[in-house]
Write a protein that holds these residues in place. Structure first.
Motif, PDB file in Angstrom:
ATOM      1  N   SER A   9     -92.251  98.786 -58.582  1.00  0.00           N
ATOM      2  CA  SER A   9     -92.814  99.228 -57.308  1.00  0.00           C
ATOM      3  C   SER A   9     -93.374  98.079 -56.481  1.00  0.00           C
ATOM      4  O   SER A   9     -94.138  97.251 -56.977  1.00  0.00           O
ATOM      5  N   ALA A  13     -93.344 102.735 -49.812  1.00  0.00           N
ATOM      6  CA  ALA A  13     -92.607 103.936 -50.222  1.00  0.00           C
ATOM      7  C   ALA A  13     -91.108 103.895 -49.907  1.00  0.00           C
ATOM      8  O   ALA A  13     -90.278 104.184 -50.773  1.00  0.00           O
ATOM      9  N   LYS A  17     -88.022 103.744 -52.609  1.00  0.00           N
ATOM     10  CA  LYS A  17     -86.986 104.775 -52.555  1.00  0.00           C
ATOM     11  C   LYS A  17     -85.589 104.136 -52.556  1.00  0.00           C
ATOM     12  O   LYS A  17     -84.690 104.562 -53.279  1.00  0.00           O
TER      13      LYS A  17
END
Ligand SMILES: [Fe+2]
Ligand SMILES: [Fe+2]
Length: 137
Positions: A9, A13, A17
């Motif tokens: 991560s 976001a 994705k």
């Protein structure tokens, strides 16, 4: 291989994705290679490589535009890494993998998996704090 890890991560976001999607495309390739049948999967392999190429180009452009927009100083080096990967994928899609298909595909798979993992963990992570400090999550 090709499993999402929390360590991937970058705390943005949309980019997480897109990275998940890349990993998903890679896992499709891994799946085909794991099939223990004697069917020729050449066309499917080529189709997935084509998808991978298209999606990486889309994803790389997204990252580069965002870096450009906010003036990230590591942009040039990052772009070079992206371009080298796209060149490699183009090379793979134009190379004759019909002979010795399993071996070539396995080498390719390892290369793609290593590249994606290393690039996300090392290179993409360099913009993580930068974007977060700009308020991008
Ligand atoms: Fe990325
Ligand atoms: Fe990147």
């Amino acid at each position: 291989m090709f499993k999402w890890k929390d360590a991937f991560s970058v705390n943005v976001a949309e980019i997480d994705k897109q990275h998940k999607k890349l990993i998903e495309i890679g896992s499709k390739l891994a799946h085909i290679l794991s099939l223990k049948d004697d069917i020729d999967h050449y066309d499917e392999i080529m189709e997935i490589l084509e998808n991978l190429k298209e999606y990486t180009v889309y994803h790389f452009n997204y990252e580069e535009e965002l870096m450009k927009k906010y003036g990230f100083e590591g942009l040039k080096a990052h772009e070079r890494e992206h371009q080298a990967f796209v060149d490699k994928i183009i090379e793979l899609t134009t190379k004759d993998i019909d002979d010795n298909q399993k071996k070539v595909t396995m080498d390719m798979l390892i290369f793609i998996a290593d590249w994606i993992e290393n690039h996300i963990l090392k290179t993409d992570h360099k913009y993580k704090d930068f974007f977060n400090e700009k308020g991008i999550f």
